[in-house]
Scaffold this motif. Structure first.
Motif, PDB file in Angstrom:
ATOM      1  N   ASP A   1      27.233  68.795  -9.314  1.00 29.04           N
ATOM      2  CA  ASP A   1      27.850  69.325  -7.838  1.00 29.04           C
ATOM      3  C   ASP A   1      28.893  68.399  -7.466  1.00 29.04           C
ATOM      4  OD1 ASP A   1      27.577  70.630  -5.314  1.00 29.04           O
ATOM      5  OD2 ASP A   1      27.028  68.708  -4.542  1.00 29.04           O
ATOM      6  N   LYS A   2      28.611  67.261  -7.865  1.00 25.44           N
ATOM      7  CA  LYS A   2      29.870  66.045  -7.325  1.00 25.44           C
ATOM      8  C   LYS A   2      30.842  65.874  -8.435  1.00 25.44           C
ATOM      9  CE  LYS A   2      26.787  63.172  -4.251  1.00 25.44           C
ATOM     10  NZ  LYS A   2      27.821  63.239  -3.209  1.00 25.44           N
ATOM     11  N   TYR A   3      30.652  65.908  -9.683  1.00 23.24           N
ATOM     12  CA  TYR A   3      31.578  65.789 -10.854  1.00 23.24           C
ATOM     13  C   TYR A   3      31.398  66.612 -11.798  1.00 23.24           C
ATOM     14  CZ  TYR A   3      31.193  61.186  -8.319  1.00 23.24           C
ATOM     15  OH  TYR A   3      31.238  60.191  -7.347  1.00 23.24           O
ATOM     16  N   GLY A   4      31.282  67.942 -11.693  1.00 21.46           N
ATOM     17  CA  GLY A   4      31.192  68.946 -12.536  1.00 21.46           C
ATOM     18  C   GLY A   4      32.464  68.906 -13.579  1.00 21.46           C
ATOM     19  N   SER A   5      33.497  68.614 -13.043  1.00 22.87           N
ATOM     20  CA  SER A   5      34.873  68.533 -13.819  1.00 22.87           C
ATOM     21  C   SER A   5      35.176  67.437 -14.945  1.00 22.87           C
ATOM     22  CB  SER A   5      36.026  68.767 -12.867  1.00 22.87           C
ATOM     23  OG  SER A   5      36.160  67.354 -11.999  1.00 22.87           O
ATOM     24  N   THR A   6      34.387  66.632 -14.643  1.00 24.86           N
ATOM     25  CA  THR A   6      34.254  65.268 -15.757  1.00 24.86           C
ATOM     26  C   THR A   6      33.680  65.720 -17.118  1.00 24.86           C
ATOM     27  OG1 THR A   6      32.365  64.344 -15.006  1.00 24.86           O
ATOM     28  CG2 THR A   6      34.261  63.756 -13.782  1.00 24.86           C
ATOM     29  N   LYS A   7      33.937  65.033 -18.123  1.00 27.90           N
ATOM     30  CA  LYS A   7      33.226  65.343 -19.301  1.00 27.90           C
ATOM     31  C   LYS A   7      31.728  65.029 -19.288  1.00 27.90           C
ATOM     32  CE  LYS A   7      37.113  63.764 -22.338  1.00 27.90           C
ATOM     33  NZ  LYS A   7      37.605  62.562 -23.180  1.00 27.90           N
ATOM     34  N   ALA A   8      31.297  64.005 -18.472  1.00 28.52           N
ATOM     35  CA  ALA A   8      29.659  63.790 -18.118  1.00 28.52           C
ATOM     36  C   ALA A   8      29.263  64.887 -17.352  1.00 28.52           C
ATOM     37  CB  ALA A   8      29.560  62.489 -17.610  1.00 28.52           C
ATOM     38  N   GLY A   9      30.093  65.485 -16.651  1.00 26.68           N
ATOM     39  CA  GLY A   9      29.582  66.515 -15.633  1.00 26.68           C
ATOM     40  C   GLY A   9      29.344  67.647 -16.425  1.00 26.68           C
ATOM     41  N   ASN A  10      30.471  68.177 -17.384  1.00 28.03           N
ATOM     42  CA  ASN A  10      30.351  69.172 -18.237  1.00 28.03           C
ATOM     43  C   ASN A  10      28.858  68.937 -19.195  1.00 28.03           C
ATOM     44  OD1 ASN A  10      31.349  71.541 -19.731  1.00 28.03           O
ATOM     45  ND2 ASN A  10      31.625  70.153 -21.529  1.00 28.03           N
ATOM     46  N   LEU A  11      28.602  68.014 -19.988  1.00 24.73           N
ATOM     47  CA  LEU A  11      27.322  67.599 -20.569  1.00 24.73           C
ATOM     48  C   LEU A  11      26.231  67.932 -19.742  1.00 24.73           C
ATOM     49  CD1 LEU A  11      26.036  66.653 -23.057  1.00 24.73           C
ATOM     50  CD2 LEU A  11      26.246  64.499 -22.215  1.00 24.73           C
ATOM     51  N   ALA A  12      26.507  67.511 -18.375  1.00 26.86           N
ATOM     52  CA  ALA A  12      25.036  67.760 -17.419  1.00 26.86           C
ATOM     53  C   ALA A  12      24.794  69.302 -17.424  1.00 26.86           C
ATOM     54  CB  ALA A  12      25.637  67.172 -16.027  1.00 26.86           C
ATOM     55  N   LYS A  13      25.865  70.225 -17.485  1.00 26.82           N
ATOM     56  CA  LYS A  13      25.537  71.645 -17.572  1.00 26.82           C
ATOM     57  C   LYS A  13      24.783  72.048 -18.505  1.00 26.82           C
ATOM     58  CE  LYS A  13      29.904  72.374 -15.080  1.00 26.82           C
ATOM     59  NZ  LYS A  13      31.284  72.872 -15.084  1.00 26.82           N
ATOM     60  N   TYR A  14      25.067  71.511 -19.857  1.00 26.85           N
ATOM     61  CA  TYR A  14      24.302  71.851 -21.022  1.00 26.85           C
ATOM     62  C   TYR A  14      22.560  71.453 -20.608  1.00 26.85           C
ATOM     63  CZ  TYR A  14      22.281  72.495 -25.585  1.00 26.85           C
ATOM     64  OH  TYR A  14      21.566  72.722 -26.631  1.00 26.85           O
ATOM     65  N   SER A  15      22.812  70.072 -20.464  1.00 26.68           N
ATOM     66  CA  SER A  15      21.189  69.513 -20.164  1.00 26.68           C
ATOM     67  C   SER A  15      20.612  70.400 -19.120  1.00 26.68           C
ATOM     68  CB  SER A  15      21.486  68.092 -20.000  1.00 26.68           C
ATOM     69  OG  SER A  15      21.972  67.607 -21.081  1.00 26.68           O
ATOM     70  N   ALA A  16      21.310  70.683 -17.984  1.00 25.84           N
ATOM     71  CA  ALA A  16      20.613  71.391 -16.988  1.00 25.84           C
ATOM     72  C   ALA A  16      20.188  72.761 -17.203  1.00 25.84           C
ATOM     73  CB  ALA A  16      21.706  71.487 -15.725  1.00 25.84           C
ATOM     74  N   GLY A  17      20.990  73.554 -18.142  1.00 25.11           N
ATOM     75  CA  GLY A  17      20.550  74.715 -18.683  1.00 25.11           C
ATOM     76  C   GLY A  17      19.126  74.556 -19.331  1.00 25.11           C
ATOM     77  N   VAL A  18      19.303  73.523 -20.164  1.00 23.74           N
ATOM     78  CA  VAL A  18      17.680  73.214 -20.732  1.00 23.74           C
ATOM     79  C   VAL A  18      16.645  73.260 -19.857  1.00 23.74           C
ATOM     80  CG1 VAL A  18      16.525  72.098 -22.475  1.00 23.74           C
ATOM     81  CG2 VAL A  18      18.828  72.295 -22.926  1.00 23.74           C
ATOM     82  N   CYS A  19      16.950  72.427 -18.976  1.00 26.68           N
ATOM     83  CA  CYS A  19      15.761  72.100 -17.649  1.00 26.68           C
ATOM     84  C   CYS A  19      15.352  73.191 -17.154  1.00 26.68           C
ATOM     85  CB  CYS A  19      16.627  71.061 -16.860  1.00 26.68           C
ATOM     86  SG  CYS A  19      16.562  69.475 -17.492  1.00 26.68           S
ATOM     87  N   TYR A  20      16.466  74.219 -16.865  1.00 27.41           N
ATOM     88  CA  TYR A  20      16.015  75.287 -16.217  1.00 27.41           C
ATOM     89  C   TYR A  20      15.459  76.388 -17.123  1.00 27.41           C
ATOM     90  CZ  TYR A  20      19.459  74.480 -12.053  1.00 27.41           C
ATOM     91  OH  TYR A  20      20.044  73.956 -11.003  1.00 27.41           O
ATOM     92  N   VAL A  21      15.622  76.429 -18.400  1.00 28.30           N
ATOM     93  CA  VAL A  21      15.003  77.404 -19.264  1.00 28.30           C
ATOM     94  C   VAL A  21      13.452  76.860 -19.297  1.00 28.30           C
ATOM     95  CG1 VAL A  21      14.386  77.949 -21.753  1.00 28.30           C
ATOM     96  CG2 VAL A  21      16.817  78.063 -20.388  1.00 28.30           C
ATOM     97  N   LYS A  22      13.410  75.475 -19.252  1.00 29.39           N
ATOM     98  CA  LYS A  22      12.031  74.996 -19.554  1.00 29.39           C
ATOM     99  C   LYS A  22      11.240  75.028 -18.157  1.00 29.39           C
ATOM    100  CE  LYS A  22      12.372  73.177 -23.646  1.00 29.39           C
ATOM    101  NZ  LYS A  22      11.538  73.405 -24.783  1.00 29.39           N
ATOM    102  N   LEU A  23      11.914  75.245 -17.087  1.00 33.61           N
ATOM    103  CA  LEU A  23      11.168  75.457 -15.740  1.00 33.61           C
ATOM    104  C   LEU A  23      10.930  76.859 -15.479  1.00 33.61           C
ATOM    105  CD1 LEU A  23      12.904  72.275 -13.949  1.00 33.61           C
ATOM    106  CD2 LEU A  23      10.621  72.333 -14.833  1.00 33.61           C
ATOM    107  N   GLY A  24      11.424  77.761 -16.240  1.00 28.77           N
ATOM    108  CA  GLY A  24      11.239  79.335 -16.117  1.00 28.77           C
ATOM    109  C   GLY A  24      12.194  79.803 -14.989  1.00 28.77           C
ATOM    110  N   GLN A  25      13.341  79.069 -14.803  1.00 28.15           N
ATOM    111  CA  GLN A  25      14.318  79.275 -13.822  1.00 28.15           C
ATOM    112  C   GLN A  25      15.616  79.897 -14.713  1.00 28.15           C
ATOM    113  OE1 GLN A  25      15.148  76.672 -10.337  1.00 28.15           O
ATOM    114  NE2 GLN A  25      13.395  75.471 -11.202  1.00 28.15           N
ATOM    115  N   PHE A  26      15.482  81.137 -15.193  1.00 20.05           N
ATOM    116  CA  PHE A  26      16.335  81.711 -16.385  1.00 20.05           C
ATOM    117  C   PHE A  26      17.581  82.236 -15.737  1.00 20.05           C
ATOM    118  CE2 PHE A  26      11.791  82.674 -17.675  1.00 20.05           C
ATOM    119  CZ  PHE A  26      11.790  81.640 -18.802  1.00 20.05           C
ATOM    120  N   ASP A  27      17.678  82.799 -14.713  1.00 20.80           N
ATOM    121  CA  ASP A  27      18.915  82.969 -14.020  1.00 20.80           C
ATOM    122  C   ASP A  27      19.858  81.805 -13.557  1.00 20.80           C
ATOM    123  OD1 ASP A  27      18.266  85.743 -14.353  1.00 20.80           O
ATOM    124  OD2 ASP A  27      17.531  85.888 -12.063  1.00 20.80           O
TER     125      ASP A  27
END
Length: 232
Positions: free
Chosen positions: A100-126
């Motif tokens: 939300d705060k730094y999505g345009s940075t390299k770390a923010g981009n990496l966070a998108k992948y990790s967040a995607g894994v978390c959402y899958v593991k938590l059953g929040q597929f959309d």
């Protein structure tokens, strides 16, 4: 009677006259357009200064802040505490806040992948699909894994056609033995589920031909036989 002398015009003097004329023209042009020239020069300075300022006073500090913010989230991720990794623990930010705060940075981009894994593991597929579609990786294997994860999330949420699309995309993104046969196999299984037997056979044959030494490749005769495509 005084003798009138005429100074001969030499090539050198002609050149001097031409040069002087050119200088007059240039001076006249400058006087006429000096405001526009000045504005253009200022614009160049402002743009150059803006690029320098953005890099050193915005981009680099934001990158550093994002790296600091993502640290605790990565620690939670490493121990499978996906909810804390995603949303933070009340004192430290999670991947969602970094995005939300730094999505345009390299770390923010990496966070998108990790967040995607978390959402899958938590059953929040959309939510997983949404955030992973915004993730971009320079590494071919990581990008293939992101496409494959979208396929997983789509299948889990009942979106079989989208799952097939992203499994194929992951499997064909890079012909390596680590990701390609895995996601092509998942594409084949999804095609079977969708009743598209012939397309599944085509995928299984591709795995067998391209990746015969992988676990998936060695099993393809079994899956082909099950679908009626028996090796003679």
């Amino acid at each position: 009677m005084a003798e009138t002398t005429h100074k001969a015009t030499t090539p050198e003097s002609k050149q001097e006259f031409a040069l002087e004329d050119t200088m007059h023209v240039a001076e006249a042009f400058y006087r006429k357009n000096q405001n526009n020239i000045f504005i253009a020069l200022i614009a160049i300075i402002v743009v150059a200064g803006g690029i320098f300022g953005y890099k050193h006073f915005v981009k680099e500090p934001n990158e550093n802040k994002a790296q600091e913010m993502i640290f605790h989230a990565q620690n939670y991720f490493a121990i499978d505490s996906f909810k804390l990794a995603l949303n933070g623990d009340g004192n430290n930010y999670g991947f969602a806040q970094v995005i939300d705060k730094y999505g345009s940075t390299k770390a923010g981009n990496l966070a998108k992948y990790s967040a995607g894994v978390c959402y899958v593991k938590l059953g929040q597929f959309d939510k997983a699909i949404e955030v992973l579609k915004s993730f971009k990786a320079d590494d071919l294997i990581v990008q293939a894994m992101a496409f494959g994860l979208i396929g997983d999330a789509a299948m889990e949420s009942g979106k079989t056609e989208e799952g097939i699309e992203f499994y194929k995309k992951a499997g064909h993104y890079n012909d390596n033995e680590f990701t390609a046969p895995v996601y092509l196999f998942r594409a084949g299984m999804a095609l079977e589920k969708a009743g598209k037997t012939q397309e599944a056979i085509t995928i299984y044959k591709e795995i067998k031909e391209k990746f015969p030494q992988t676990n998936e490749g060695r099993d393809m005769d079994k899956y082909l036989a099950r679908l009626g495509d028996v090796k003679n």
